[in-house]
Design an enzyme around this catalytic site. Structure first.
Site, PDB file in Angstrom:
ATOM      1  N   ARG A 153      33.984  -9.976  -5.694  1.00 40.37           N
ATOM      2  CA  ARG A 153      34.497 -11.332  -5.459  1.00 40.37           C
ATOM      3  C   ARG A 153      35.580 -11.599  -6.483  1.00 40.37           C
ATOM      4  NH1 ARG A 153      28.823 -11.822  -5.748  1.00 40.37           N
ATOM      5  NH2 ARG A 153      27.822 -12.705  -3.895  1.00 40.37           N
ATOM      6  N   GLU A 175      31.443 -13.963   8.886  1.00 40.91           N
ATOM      7  CA  GLU A 175      30.607 -14.997   8.281  1.00 40.91           C
ATOM      8  C   GLU A 175      30.712 -16.332   8.994  1.00 40.91           C
ATOM      9  OE1 GLU A 175      31.830 -15.625   4.220  1.00 40.91           O
ATOM     10  OE2 GLU A 175      33.892 -15.119   4.689  1.00 40.91           O
ATOM     11  N   SER A 189      32.192  -6.609   7.280  1.00 40.17           N
ATOM     12  CA  SER A 189      31.079  -6.747   6.351  1.00 40.17           C
ATOM     13  C   SER A 189      30.429  -8.085   6.660  1.00 40.17           C
ATOM     14  CB  SER A 189      31.591  -6.701   4.915  1.00 40.17           C
ATOM     15  OG  SER A 189      30.527  -6.951   4.036  1.00 40.17           O
ATOM     16  N   ARG A 196     -13.184   2.112  -3.665  1.00 38.63           N
ATOM     17  CA  ARG A 196     -12.118   1.398  -2.951  1.00 38.63           C
ATOM     18  C   ARG A 196     -10.807   1.837  -3.570  1.00 38.63           C
ATOM     19  NH1 ARG A 196     -13.823  -4.424  -5.456  1.00 38.63           N
ATOM     20  NH2 ARG A 196     -14.172  -3.626  -7.540  1.00 38.63           N
ATOM     21  N   GLY A 214      28.834 -11.253   6.014  1.00 32.38           N
ATOM     22  CA  GLY A 214      28.609 -12.173   4.890  1.00 32.38           C
ATOM     23  C   GLY A 214      27.501 -13.109   5.325  1.00 32.38           C
ATOM     24  N   THR A 215      26.278 -12.648   5.174  1.00 33.78           N
ATOM     25  CA  THR A 215      25.163 -13.381   5.794  1.00 33.78           C
ATOM     26  C   THR A 215      24.781 -14.655   5.042  1.00 33.78           C
ATOM     27  OG1 THR A 215      23.713 -11.800   4.719  1.00 33.78           O
ATOM     28  CG2 THR A 215      24.173 -11.452   7.055  1.00 33.78           C
ATOM     29  N   ASN A 216      25.311 -14.858   3.819  1.00 39.05           N
ATOM     30  CA  ASN A 216      25.046 -16.148   3.168  1.00 39.05           C
ATOM     31  C   ASN A 216      25.758 -17.260   3.937  1.00 39.05           C
ATOM     32  OD1 ASN A 216      23.743 -14.679   1.236  1.00 39.05           O
ATOM     33  ND2 ASN A 216      25.293 -14.942  -0.347  1.00 39.05           N
ATOM     34  N   ASP A 217      27.065 -17.088   4.109  1.00 46.03           N
ATOM     35  CA  ASP A 217      27.827 -18.102   4.839  1.00 46.03           C
ATOM     36  C   ASP A 217      27.435 -18.118   6.307  1.00 46.03           C
ATOM     37  OD1 ASP A 217      29.524 -19.816   3.377  1.00 46.03           O
ATOM     38  OD2 ASP A 217      30.700 -18.083   2.749  1.00 46.03           O
ATOM     39  N   LYS A 252     -16.904  -2.730   1.364  1.00 44.71           N
ATOM     40  CA  LYS A 252     -17.964  -2.047   0.614  1.00 44.71           C
ATOM     41  C   LYS A 252     -18.827  -1.221   1.554  1.00 44.71           C
ATOM     42  CE  LYS A 252     -19.368  -4.616  -2.855  1.00 44.71           C
ATOM     43  NZ  LYS A 252     -20.067  -5.837  -3.311  1.00 44.71           N
ATOM     44  N   TYR A 310      26.124   0.623   5.888  1.00 44.32           N
ATOM     45  CA  TYR A 310      25.733   0.453   4.491  1.00 44.32           C
ATOM     46  C   TYR A 310      25.215  -0.956   4.235  1.00 44.32           C
ATOM     47  CZ  TYR A 310      30.065  -2.118   3.574  1.00 44.32           C
ATOM     48  OH  TYR A 310      31.063  -3.048   3.576  1.00 44.32           O
ATOM     49  N   ARG A 340      37.190  -8.486  -1.935  1.00 47.32           N
ATOM     50  CA  ARG A 340      37.411  -9.663  -1.106  1.00 47.32           C
ATOM     51  C   ARG A 340      38.504 -10.521  -1.738  1.00 47.32           C
ATOM     52  NH1 ARG A 340      32.810 -14.041  -0.466  1.00 47.32           N
ATOM     53  NH2 ARG A 340      33.481 -14.525  -2.581  1.00 47.32           N
TER      54      ARG A 340
HETATM   55  P1  ADP Z   1     -19.255  -6.490  -6.862  1.00 45.84           P
HETATM   56  O1  ADP Z   1     -18.682  -6.608  -5.494  1.00 45.84           O
HETATM   57  O2  ADP Z   1     -19.214  -7.721  -7.659  1.00 45.84           O
HETATM   58  O3  ADP Z   1     -18.768  -5.279  -7.574  1.00 45.84           O
HETATM   59  P2  ADP Z   1     -21.594  -4.958  -6.231  1.00 45.84           P
HETATM   60  O4  ADP Z   1     -22.378  -5.235  -5.013  1.00 45.84           O
HETATM   61  O5  ADP Z   1     -20.675  -3.804  -6.166  1.00 45.84           O
HETATM   62  O6  ADP Z   1     -20.825  -6.270  -6.625  1.00 45.84           O
HETATM   63  O7  ADP Z   1     -22.660  -4.734  -7.344  1.00 45.84           O
HETATM   64  C1  ADP Z   1     -22.751  -5.221  -8.640  1.00 45.84           C
HETATM   65  C2  ADP Z   1     -23.269  -4.130  -9.540  1.00 45.84           C
HETATM   66  O8  ADP Z   1     -24.534  -3.682  -9.112  1.00 45.84           O
HETATM   67  C3  ADP Z   1     -22.383  -2.917  -9.542  1.00 45.84           C
HETATM   68  O9  ADP Z   1     -22.305  -2.401 -10.826  1.00 45.84           O
HETATM   69  C4  ADP Z   1     -23.097  -1.968  -8.638  1.00 45.84           C
HETATM   70  O10 ADP Z   1     -22.786  -0.632  -8.939  1.00 45.84           O
HETATM   71  C5  ADP Z   1     -24.558  -2.298  -8.924  1.00 45.84           C
HETATM   72  N1  ADP Z   1     -25.408  -1.976  -7.779  1.00 45.84           N
HETATM   73  C6  ADP Z   1     -25.322  -2.455  -6.543  1.00 45.84           C
HETATM   74  N2  ADP Z   1     -26.248  -1.901  -5.733  1.00 45.84           N
HETATM   75  C7  ADP Z   1     -26.949  -1.058  -6.487  1.00 45.84           C
HETATM   76  C8  ADP Z   1     -28.053  -0.174  -6.231  1.00 45.84           C
HETATM   77  N3  ADP Z   1     -28.570  -0.059  -5.001  1.00 45.84           N
HETATM   78  N4  ADP Z   1     -28.526   0.555  -7.236  1.00 45.84           N
HETATM   79  C9  ADP Z   1     -27.976   0.437  -8.473  1.00 45.84           C
HETATM   80  N5  ADP Z   1     -26.954  -0.357  -8.791  1.00 45.84           N
HETATM   81  C10 ADP Z   1     -26.437  -1.112  -7.805  1.00 45.84           C
HETATM   82 MG    MG Z   2      31.445 -16.263   2.291  1.00 42.21          MG
HETATM   83 MG    MG Z   3     -18.801  -3.542  -7.029  1.00 40.97          MG
END
Ligand code: ADP
Ligand code: MG
Ligand code: MG
Length: 889
Positions: free
Chosen positions: A571, A755, A774, A349, A776-779, A26, A861, A627
């Site tokens: 087989r 194998e 070839s 993210r 035969g990696t199972n055996d 974050k 292959y 085979r």
């Molecule tokens: P989580 O990891 O559970 O998502 P967050 O830290 O991202 O937790 O935050 C929870 C909620 O609070 C989210 O919706 C986020 O956008 C909001 N939030 C966090 N910080 C602020 C801020 N400074 N102003 C407004 N909203 C916030």
């Molecule tokens: Mg075999």
């Molecule tokens: Mg969040």
């Protein structure tokens, strides 16, 4: 002095996205977003190093932390022009946890920190909105009270519920400033009552308690359990983010929302998210009010999209989406808040997505030039393709779980329960969908497994017969469901107090190992255009060919549809288990002399020839490795009096001779016994018949289609050059005979399976007689480890669990031991015959990690079960890219 505190926002960014280990995901991304000019409220991150230092130092902070926090807080104050704790116009902050990887169990975020009985009045005056100020204060007490002070959050909600009843309103937003003020009073009384102390009024005390609570939550039971389950080391630590508040709950030009930059379930390039006007933080996901869609296109009647409600902020958000994707070159999952029509970014993210979405996003990003094709290929986990090739349970469908086993072969299937392979086949022929339920399966159940929609066993692991065969056939399978008791006698299964009779319906999910009562609705797989595109790109870069292990026309067709470039292992013994042939096969085995065997084999010849004709036709012009007979003869023995009598009558001997013969053929250790080329040497007429069938079939298909197949005849279980020399001579002689009779010739090859350890050790000598190897990696795995796959289930899981083996060597090739022999055989084979063709046909041929190994040692292959062909194509492409120097092209 150690730097513990990193600033972000308002022009000073000490962090970057790459610093997620130090700043948590974050914090690192808040700094990154701010540094590319996105509107991020200013704040600071206390590093994960501090968390580690805190625990090393008996839960005490280092001396220099205090000053660094105060300094960073002062910077925020300057940036937003407000003072923390100021009675007229206070700065409020959020305190948020954030580890390297997002981790449930960590402390929840506290918003609006800095409010108290004084500052709330200042906020009311300064904002000109008393309702907003008191709403913020009650949110703060509620969050701080529950996450920092440990008061049960239900107790707070009860108070709000009562307030709404008293005020006769439904929505939180309908409560007035005065009503919120009363809620605050009730909250404070609750806190006093529950904790014995009044709600803390000092903003600085609030801040340090919240910071302490985040670090403390790293060692709470929930977090510890989660880390243990996910192999996350305790010394990673969590970071703490402190950030200036922006308010989505300050009127109708304010809002809060979450969204994905593309649709996370389909991958479609369309903004996907929800928002709520006049709301804060988690309101969108908390389900208090119904969130609204972002784009007008997605709004259903009665819904008001953000595009319509807050057009300016929406336009900003669209730009942000573009910037984020261009910058991160991936689909993002974001959180935002709008305050007085101005957009603020609070989190980004890389977004979680389904396998289908992952594929589409990677392809479209590469087509749009955002990423290269190699990058697109590298982004997809080959194993995830499995999900796309089998039907899946509809996630919204109702279901009744009855038990659980191992997720042995992916896909879901519903059908009526049957307890024998014969019944499975019989009922399937009548058009019924069946689930074959067995304690465990054996080679004799193959026809029933093939006929079934899915397979359920109560014994055996992920590499049991049922599991391996089911994966090969692409049948969903749940194995080792120990909680289910099967009673063949009464034709019932029971689990958890429920009983299911033969003929009643169950559903199994081979991806999760779950077993359900009755039908559960399914979604059919779509091998969409993006899938095809990705496969084409994979084919362009990979250097190893991909073939399939297939013996039935159905499997061969499937393999071809999935892009197999030939058959790497056919087989032939499976062809003998067919009910119409097993009789002749048994007569052949039980015959006392060569003449008897020849008579029986003559009956089998046309069957074999037809089998090969069918395969060659489907694989027209492509290589087909066949085979020759491998399993110990005793596997084909007649069972019970009735079958013995049948065979006795057919070959004209008495029962005593018959019983004696059966006893003679039985072996103490059949897998190390009379099998493979040892059969070919002791009963040459068997391999002769098979070779004849192959050549006659190849000539017939060459004539019919004009495209002569290139049969590759493979001799199993060779341990010495001489064995191959003798069996090869038989094959060559048959070729001459057949070609002379037909007046035509064909190209063909004779090679061997590697194998046995001895074959690998002496591969240079064996190569003198072989056109190809070839692996035969199972055996080979069984013989290198001295470990029987069928018995491994009793201890192997324990070995893997306790780390004696890193992975199950039957699933992922053991590089150190088995791999060493493979490598040695490759080198020795090539030393003798530079152009010797090298492939792999064990189960490992479909395992991405093993495929990488195959690329490294230079195999030509890989061959795997038909349903794994796409997985192998992608994995081979990734292996090729991985060994190339220019990875970005
Ligand atoms: P989580 O990891 O559970 O998502 P967050 O830290 O991202 O937790 O935050 C929870 C909620 O609070 C989210 O919706 C986020 O956008 C909001 N939030 C966090 N910080 C602020 C801020 N400074 N102003 C407004 N909203 C916030
Ligand atoms: Mg075999
Ligand atoms: Mg969040």
């Amino acid at each position: 002095m150690t730097k513990w505190v990193y600033n972000f926002g308002a022009g000073q960014n000490d962090g970057r996205a790459e610093m997620r280990n130090l700043l948590g995901g974050k914090g690192a991304n808040l700094a990154e977003m701010a540094s590319i000019g996105l509107p991020v409220p200013p704040g600071f991150t206390i590093s994960t190093d501090l968390c580690t230092a805190f625990y090393k130092n008996d839960r005490r902070y280092p001396d220099d932390l205090d000053d660094q926090v105060l300094e960073a807080l002062a910077r925020i104050e300057t940036a937003v022009g407000l003072k923390f704790g100021d009675a007229q116009n206070p700065l409020l902050v959020s305190v948020r946890s954030g580890a390297r990887v997002s981790m449930p169990g960590m402390m929840d975020t506290v918003l609006n920190l800095g409010l108290n009985d004084e500052t709330v009045k200042g906020l009311a005056t300064a904002s000109g909105d008393a309702r907003f100020a008191w709403d913020s204060y009650r949110r703060f007490i509620q969050m701080f009270g529950s996450v920092v002070l440990g008061v049960d959050h239900h107790r707070f909600e009860e108070i709000i519920d009562q307030a709404k009843i008293d005020a006769d309103v439904i929505e939180d937003t309908a409560l007035t400033a005065h009503q919120w003020e009363e809620v605050v009073e009730a909250y404070q009384a609750l806190v006093l009552n529950e904790t014995g102390k009044p709600f803390p009024q000092s903003p600085h005390e609030q801040l340090w308690s919240a910071i302490g609570a985040v670090f403390g939550s790293w060692m709470n039971t929930r977090a510890i359990t989660y880390r243990r389950l996910h192999d996350i080391p305790a010394d990673w630590g969590t970071a703490v983010n402190v950030q200036a508040m922006v308010f989505g709950n300050r009127g109708t030009d304010c809002a809060t929302g979450v969204c994905f930059t593309r649709d996370p379930s389909t991958g479609e390039d369309i903004f996907y998210g929800e928002f709520l006007v006049n709301a804060q933080g988690e309101d969108v996901v908390a389900g208090i009010r119904t969130p609204q869609p972002l784009s007008k296109l997605r709004a259903k009647p009665g819904e008001i999209s953000m595009e319509e409600a807050l057009p300016e902020a929406y336009a900003e958000l669209l730009k942000v989406r573009e910037t984020l994707e261009t910058h991160y070159k991936d689909m993002q999952d974001i959180e935002f808040t709008v305050q007085s029509n101005v957009l603020y970014m609070l989190q980004t993210r890389s977004g979680k997505r389904t396998a289908a979405a992952g594929l589409r996003i990677a392809v479209e990003m590469a087509e749009g030039g955002l990423i290269g094709r190699s990058e697109a290929l590298m982004r997809i986990n080959p194993a995830s393709l499995d999900q796309l090739l089998h039907p899946m349970l509809d996630p919204d469908a109702k279901r009744t779980l009855i038990s659980r086993g191992l997720p042995a072969s992916p896909g879901a299937a519903s059908g009526i329960v049957v307890f024998s392979a014969d019944e499975a086949e019989m009922r399937a022929q009548k058009g019924e969908g069946v689930i074959l339920v067995r304690v465990e399966t054996s080679p004799e159940d193959i026809h029933g497994m093939h006929a079934a929609r899915g397979i359920l066993t109560t014994r055996g692991g992920m590499t049991s017969h049922a599991a391996v065969v089911a994966r090969g056939m692409g049948r969903p399978c749940v194995s080792g469901a120990g909680g289910i008791a099967v009673d063949y006698g009464s034709q019932t299964l029971s689990a958890g107090g429920r009983m299911v009779r033969s003929g009643e319906v169950i559903t199994i999910d081979g991806a999760t190992g779950e077993i359900f009562l009755g039908y559960v609705a399914m979604i059919e797989p779509k091998v969409s255009g993006h899938f095809g595109t990705m496969m084409e790109w994979a084919d362009d870069v990979r250097t190893m060919a991909v073939r399939a292990n297939a013996e039935t026309p159905l499997d061969a067709e499937t393999a071809k549809r999935f892009g197999a470039e030939g058959i790497g292992l056919c087989r032939t013994e499976h062809m003998f288990f067919d009910p119409s042939r097993i009789g002749a096969m048994r007569q052949m085995i039980m015959a006392n002399d060569m003449d008897g065997r020849r008579t029986a084999l003559a009956k089998l010849l046309p069957f074999q020839r037809d089998d090969f004709i069918a395969l060659f036709r489907i694989m027209a012009g492509k290589p087909v490795t066949i085979r020759l007979l491998d399993p110990p003869l005793h596997e084909f023995l007649p069972h019970g009096e009735h079958e013995l009598m049948e065979v006795a009558a057919a070959i004209g001997v008495d029962m005593a001779t018959m019983t004696q013969r059966a006893a003679d053929l039985s072996e103490a250790n059949p897998m190390l016994g009379h099998r493979g080329c040892r059969l070919g040497i002791t009963y040459p007429e068997i391999y002769e018949m098979q070779a004849r069938a192959i050549f006659e079939a190849a000539l017939a298909v060459a004539e019919e289609t004009g495209a002569a197949p290139v049969p590759e005849i493979m001799i199993p279980l060779v341990g010495s050059k001489r064995e191959l020399e003798i069996t090869r001579a038989q094959v060559d002689r048959m070729a001459k005979e057949v070609f002379a009779a037909a007046g035509k010739t064909l190209e063909y090859q004779v090679g061997t399976m590697i194998e046995l350890p001895r074959a690998a050790l002496l591969a240079d000598q064996i190569a003198e007689q072989a056109d190809f190897f070839s692996f035969g990696t199972n055996d080979l795995t069984q013989t290198v480890f001295g470990l029987s796959r069928d018995d491994a289930g009793k201890f192997l899981p324990k070995y893997v669990e306790s780390g004696i083996f890193e992975k199950d060597p039957f699933i992922s090739l053991d590089r150190d031991g088995v791999g060493l022999l493979v490598k040695m055989a490759v080198e020795k084979g090539r030393a003798t015959k530079g152009k010797i063709k090298l492939g792999i046909c064990g189960e490992h041929g479909g395992d991405p990690a093993s495929i990488t190994f195959c690329q490294e040692v230079g195999l030509d292959y890989i061959s795997c079960s038909p349903y794994r062909v796409p997985v192998a194509r992608l994995a081979a492409a990734q292996a090729a890219i991985g060994t190339r120097s220019d990875r970005t092209a």
